[in-house]
Design an enzyme around this catalytic site. Structure first.
Site, PDB file in Angstrom:
ATOM      1  N   GLU A 105     -67.673  -7.885  10.101  1.00 56.06           N
ATOM      2  CA  GLU A 105     -67.597  -7.596  11.245  1.00 56.06           C
ATOM      3  C   GLU A 105     -66.479  -6.487  11.568  1.00 56.06           C
ATOM      4  O   GLU A 105     -66.938  -5.704  12.441  1.00 56.06           O
ATOM      5  CB  GLU A 105     -66.886  -8.732  12.189  1.00 56.06           C
ATOM      6  N   GLU A 125     -69.974 -17.842   8.438  1.00 60.56           N
ATOM      7  CA  GLU A 125     -69.457 -18.850   9.325  1.00 60.56           C
ATOM      8  C   GLU A 125     -70.419 -20.162   9.617  1.00 60.56           C
ATOM      9  O   GLU A 125     -69.563 -21.065   9.842  1.00 60.56           O
ATOM     10  CB  GLU A 125     -69.047 -17.795  10.709  1.00 60.56           C
TER      11      GLU A 125
HETATM   12  N1  3HC Z   1     -59.672 -17.083   4.227  1.00 64.11           N
HETATM   13  C1  3HC Z   1     -58.575 -17.715   3.505  1.00 64.11           C
HETATM   14  N2  3HC Z   1     -58.836 -17.837   2.088  1.00 64.11           N
HETATM   15  C2  3HC Z   1     -59.927 -17.768   1.546  1.00 64.11           C
HETATM   16  C3  3HC Z   1     -61.132 -17.134   2.481  1.00 64.11           C
HETATM   17  C4  3HC Z   1     -60.939 -16.914   3.805  1.00 64.11           C
HETATM   18  N3  3HC Z   1     -61.775 -16.622   4.493  1.00 64.11           N
HETATM   19  N4  3HC Z   1     -62.184 -17.178   1.645  1.00 64.11           N
HETATM   20  C5  3HC Z   1     -61.752 -17.533   0.205  1.00 64.11           C
HETATM   21  N5  3HC Z   1     -60.436 -17.900   0.420  1.00 64.11           N
HETATM   22  C6  3HC Z   1     -59.461 -18.263  -0.723  1.00 64.11           C
HETATM   23  C7  3HC Z   1     -59.907 -19.702  -1.318  1.00 64.11           C
HETATM   24  O1  3HC Z   1     -59.327 -20.752  -0.242  1.00 64.11           O
HETATM   25  C8  3HC Z   1     -59.531 -19.616  -2.520  1.00 64.11           C
HETATM   26  O2  3HC Z   1     -58.005 -19.811  -2.526  1.00 64.11           O
HETATM   27  P1  3HC Z   1     -57.218 -20.464  -3.630  1.00 64.11           P
HETATM   28  O3  3HC Z   1     -57.221 -19.488  -4.914  1.00 64.11           O
HETATM   29  O4  3HC Z   1     -56.185 -20.757  -3.030  1.00 64.11           O
HETATM   30  O5  3HC Z   1     -57.931 -21.814  -4.016  1.00 64.11           O
HETATM   31  C9  3HC Z   1     -59.629 -18.194  -2.857  1.00 64.11           C
HETATM   32  O6  3HC Z   1     -59.938 -17.577  -1.853  1.00 64.11           O
HETATM   33  C10 3HC Z   1     -60.736 -18.037  -3.991  1.00 64.11           C
HETATM   34  O7  3HC Z   1     -61.910 -18.743  -3.148  1.00 64.11           O
HETATM   35  P2  3HC Z   1     -63.166 -19.250  -4.159  1.00 64.11           P
HETATM   36  O8  3HC Z   1     -62.636 -20.276  -5.077  1.00 64.11           O
HETATM   37  O9  3HC Z   1     -63.832 -19.859  -3.180  1.00 64.11           O
HETATM   38  O10 3HC Z   1     -63.440 -17.908  -4.950  1.00 64.11           O
HETATM   39  P3  3HC Z   1     -65.020 -17.334  -5.307  1.00 64.11           P
HETATM   40  O11 3HC Z   1     -64.594 -16.026  -5.978  1.00 64.11           O
HETATM   41  O12 3HC Z   1     -65.807 -18.290  -5.920  1.00 64.11           O
HETATM   42  O13 3HC Z   1     -65.491 -17.114  -3.812  1.00 64.11           O
HETATM   43  C11 3HC Z   1     -65.657 -16.141  -1.650  1.00 64.11           C
HETATM   44  C12 3HC Z   1     -64.977 -15.999  -2.901  1.00 64.11           C
HETATM   45  C13 3HC Z   1     -67.165 -15.616  -1.806  1.00 64.11           C
HETATM   46  C14 3HC Z   1     -64.867 -14.913  -0.894  1.00 64.11           C
HETATM   47  C15 3HC Z   1     -65.711 -17.371  -1.198  1.00 64.11           C
HETATM   48  O14 3HC Z   1     -64.261 -17.846  -1.300  1.00 64.11           O
HETATM   49  C16 3HC Z   1     -66.093 -17.637   0.607  1.00 64.11           C
HETATM   50  O15 3HC Z   1     -67.232 -17.712   0.534  1.00 64.11           O
HETATM   51  N6  3HC Z   1     -65.204 -17.753   1.035  1.00 64.11           N
HETATM   52  C17 3HC Z   1     -65.552 -17.878   2.548  1.00 64.11           C
HETATM   53  C18 3HC Z   1     -65.903 -16.781   3.404  1.00 64.11           C
HETATM   54  C19 3HC Z   1     -66.053 -17.162   4.795  1.00 64.11           C
HETATM   55  O16 3HC Z   1     -66.636 -18.129   5.273  1.00 64.11           O
HETATM   56  N7  3HC Z   1     -65.701 -16.339   5.693  1.00 64.11           N
HETATM   57  C20 3HC Z   1     -65.736 -16.355   7.073  1.00 64.11           C
HETATM   58  C21 3HC Z   1     -64.485 -16.810   7.467  1.00 64.11           C
HETATM   59  S1  3HC Z   1     -64.698 -17.216   9.102  1.00 64.11           S
HETATM   60  C22 3HC Z   1     -64.598 -15.847  10.100  1.00 64.11           C
HETATM   61  O17 3HC Z   1     -64.501 -14.838   9.395  1.00 64.11           O
HETATM   62  C23 3HC Z   1     -64.808 -15.823  11.777  1.00 64.11           C
HETATM   63  C24 3HC Z   1     -64.949 -14.571  12.168  1.00 64.11           C
HETATM   64  O18 3HC Z   1     -66.080 -14.331  12.469  1.00 64.11           O
HETATM   65  C25 3HC Z   1     -64.198 -14.437  13.558  1.00 64.11           C
END
Ligand code: 3HC
Ligand code: NAI
Length: 699
Positions: A105, A125
């Site tokens: 975004e 999300e």
């Molecule tokens: N915020 C904070 N921490 C996050 C994060 C996020 N959005 N995404 C990942 N992390 C952290 C994880 O908690 C993990 O932390 P740790 O090492 O302390 O355990 C670390 O990053 C690594 O994550 P993964 O083990 O999942 O590592 P991968 O390499 O397998 O995957 C990723 C990386 C593809 C980024 C995956 O973590 C993921 O899908 N994350 C979620 C992304 C997400 O849902 N984003 C949307 C957030 S909501 C949003 O943006 C609202 C907005 O619209 C206003």
């Protein structure tokens, strides 16, 4: 601040520096706005690049900040994006590795976007029970088209930048660079090339229409119906994207905002966010730091080619790790291999596995009848009969042949891992790896830590679990470990419910309506009722005062062990899994009830659910208090991944937190008054009683 500001010639570069994935927490948001301010105040700067350090452009809003004041504190993400749009100097997003959620975004708010190949682009999300809340539902359709955007928003799935770059007429990327290595230089050059452009392009000004309008959105609503059963978010994503096509940009943003805030407060979203963090937290062990050295696991051996051994072996073959299987007799090996082949062939038939991959995997598998052939394995997993004497013989032989430093694991589901470890001269190398059946399918792995298990063994097996795509949870040594110890209490409550007036189908229906993949009686039929019978027989010796319903024993005395015998609590037709209620079983339950002098009463679905779920909760509280589980969220993960607990409830302890622990304790006190139940069991575990009294939660 977790963003860095540097000037390269006439281009300012703002780099998000918030590991691991540059989550857009408050200090990163402040850093970006700060950088924009500096760049716009510096006459030498003509354009601006925003990028991310390390392994991501940005993984989106900082999930750990959700539910705290920091999430909404200014500059919030929408304010950051507005500051970018209003920058008088062009802002170019340089995307690589991961651009998800709020990260994408943010990029859509920039005037231009350049991307490296291999970058995972997503608005995930919906997987957290919300929708994009910083313009994603309004801007993405404007750059890639309504249908592709809605598909991405509703599924949350990532698509590689090079694939999106091929969409006809896409305006998501202004340039796809040659490689991640050239991104920095190419982004700088691009920023210089657009330095003089005015007015600056804004995604919000692009048109957004679907030629079929209402008809298309009706179709989309029908499509998401299935996935929306327990979750409100997918249908709301359709509403928000529809608003993008029908309203002015600002009004569409207002629709998105309102839905976003409403969804954020739903129990479903809280559960999904809890599980996201819980799953990642599960791999962390309090006294085993993440930099603990790990042993190298290149080759694996599996002892026993039965139900579990075969499935366990497949996990490693799938991950490209060679496996040697040992059995006592060639016929047993042949049977085991044939089952593995059958499983793979079924996948090939369904188009889920390519023939050449299947052959590659089988080529990694070898067999032996001789322990000496296992000596070079780095990890050996025993899955032989569940008898301590048999385990003893196996572990003594392993101790004699395995190279120093090899990890010796047992898949025992009930035996004492400390005893097994002490059959060897190297108890520090012994650990429990409790897989769930079918072991090649079920994601859960309970890692049972013995008294002597070395820390580097723990660190290694947790890493191995990730490699074979399991979600590993650490359990201490106790009867049943985390999951089965809890399920025993759940099964006991199921028995009391039958005695008091329920039918198996009524109980199962209530639990399935609650969201369990299967009610307790269907689950018993699947796992084999003889397993519970054997455990109860042991319990009658160990704990003669413990109260049990005898109905399940009566069922087993009739040989009704479940699906494997074609009959259990229900009847089964060969080749089908449908559970058909059986009048004789219901009569057997009624007769037993009559013999006990019980007048059946009508029991509500609510009581059924509460008694079964709270029985899990009370036992879980004991498990936590005894230190068998490291944290409450680990127990939720065990139940989500191992026992079909509904995801939208976030696990038994998250559910209890949602209900409120005070209310849970009140209900337990009520159940304790029921003379047909077990008053002693319903005494709230001290931890639960304390948390409830203090108004606290498990998680
Ligand atoms: N915020 C904070 N921490 C996050 C994060 C996020 N959005 N995404 C990942 N992390 C952290 C994880 O908690 C993990 O932390 P740790 O090492 O302390 O355990 C670390 O990053 C690594 O994550 P993964 O083990 O999942 O590592 P991968 O390499 O397998 O995957 C990723 C990386 C593809 C980024 C995956 O973590 C993921 O899908 N994350 C979620 C992304 C997400 O849902 N984003 C949307 C957030 S909501 C949003 O943006 C609202 C907005 O619209 C206003
Ligand atoms: P199984 O009976 O299907 O397979 C056991 C295999 O071990 C047989 O093929 C047998 O020939 C072989 N075996 C027995 N003694 C041996 C020895 N001394 N040396 C080499 N091979 C030997 O049993 P299953 O179901 O695979 O269970 C194995 C282990 O996994 C048990 O400890 C069980 O408690 C545990 N387990 C079982 C689960 C299940 O759902 N079946 C789930 C989780 C754990």
């Amino acid at each position: 601040m977790t963003a860095e500001y540097k000037v390269h010639g006439n281009v300012a570069v703002i780099t998000m520096t918030n590991p691991p994935v540059n989550g857009l927490g408050l200090s990163t948001r402040q850093g970006i706005v700060d950088g924009l301010g500096k760049a716009n105040a510096d006459a030498a700067v003509q354009s601006i690049v925003i990028t991310g350090a390390g392994a991501a452009f940005s993984g989106g809003a900082d999930i750990k900040e959700f539910g705290t004041d920091r999430a909404m504190q200014e500059p919030n993400l929408n304010s950051v994006i507005l500051a970018i749009e209003n920058s008088p100097k062009p802002v170019v997003a340089a995307l690589h590795s991961v651009a998800m959620g709020g990260g994408l975004e943010l990029a859509l708010g920039c005037h231009y976007r350049v991307a490296a190949p291999g970058c995972s682009i997503a608005l995930p999300e919906v997987k957290l029970g919300i929708l994009p809340g910083a313009g994603g539902t309004q801007r993405l359709p404007r750059v890639i088209g309504v249908e592709p955007a809605l598909n991405m928003i509703v599924s949350g799935e990532a698509i590689k930048s090079e694939m999106l770059g091929m969409l006809p007429g896409q305006k998501l990327f202004d340039k796809l660079v040659a490689s991640p290595e050239t991104l920095a230089a190419e982004a700088l050059a691009f920023a210089q090339s657009v330095a003089g452009v005015r007015p600056l392009p804004l995604v919000r000004n692009l048109p957004c229409k679907h030629p079929e309008g209402d008809a298309y959105f009706q179709f989309a609503r029908n499509m998401v119906k299935g996935m929306s059963k327990n979750f409100p978010a997918p249908a709301k994503c359709v509403d928000a994207v529809e608003a993008a096509t029908k309203k002015k940009f600002a009004d569409g943003m207002a629709v998105e905002r309102e839905i976003f805030i409403n969804l954020m407060w739903t129990a479903e979203s809280r559960s999904l966010r809890h599980l996201f963090l819980a799953e990642r937290a599960a791999s962390k062990i309090p006294d085993v730091p993440s930099d603990t050295p790990k042993r190298d696991i290149q080759a694996v051996a599996v002892i026993g080619a039965g139900t579990m051994g075969g499935g366990i072996a497949m996990n490693f073959l799938n991950a490209g790790i060679p496996v040697k299987m040992l059995e006592m007799k060639q016929e047993a090996l042949d049977r085991g291999i044939a089952t593995i082949r059958k499983n793979y062939e079924a996948q090939v038939k369904k188009g889920k596995l390519k023939q050449d991959k299947y052959e590659q995997r089988m080529a990694l598998l070898s067999t032996t009848l001789d322990y000496a052939d296992l000596k070079d394995a780095d990890l050996v997993i025993e899955a032989v009969f569940e008898e301590l004497g048999v385990k003893e013989a196996v572990f003594k032989q392993l101790d004699a042949v395995m190279k120093p430093g090899a990890i010796l694991a047992s898949n025992t589901s009930t035996l004492d891992v400390n005893k097994i470890a002490n059959f060897t001269q190297r108890p520090q190398d012994v650990v429990g790896l409790h897989f769930f059946s079918p072991a090649n399918v079920m994601k859960l792995l309970e890692v049972v830590r013995g008294e002597a298990t070395a820390k580097d063994v723990m660190a290694t097996v947790m890493a191995v679990a990730k490699k074979i795509k399991k979600v590993a949870v650490v359990s201490g040594v106790c009867d049943g470990f985390i999951g089965n110890r809890m399920i025993e209490q759940y099964g006991r409550q199921g028995g009391f419910l039958l005695d008091e007036g329920c039918t198996p189908a009524q109980v199962d229906k209530a639990m399935e309506k609650f969201g369990m993949a299967m009610g307790p009686f269907r689950m018993g039929d699947l796992a084999g009722n003889d397993i519970g019978w054997a455990i109860r027989k042991r319990r009658y010796q160990e704990k003669p005062d413990m109260k049990y319903s005898k109905t399940a024993d009566l069922l087993c005395e009739k040989g009704r062990f479940g699906q494997k015998t074609g009959a259990g609590w229900y009847d089964y037709v060969p080749g089908k899994r449908d559970a058909i209620p059986n009048a004789e079983v219901e009569q057997m339950i009624a007769d037993h009830r009559a013999a006990l002098g019980i007048t059946p009463r009508k029991i509500s679905d609510e009581e059924i659910v509460q008694r079964l779920v709270f029985s899990l909760v009370n036992e879980a509280a004991h498990i936590l208090e005894e230190g068998i589980a490291n944290k409450a969220s680990d127990i939720d993960i065990v139940y989500i991944y191992g026992y079909g607990f509904p995801v939208h409830r976030g696990g038994p302890l998250n559910y209890a937190d949602e209900v409120g622990l005070f209310n849970v304790v009140q209900a337990m006190n009520r159940f304790a008054q029921n003379p047909l139940d077990d008053a002693a069991f319903w005494k709230p575990a001290p931890l639960l009683a304390r948390l409830a009294a203090e108004g606290k939660t498990f998680n």
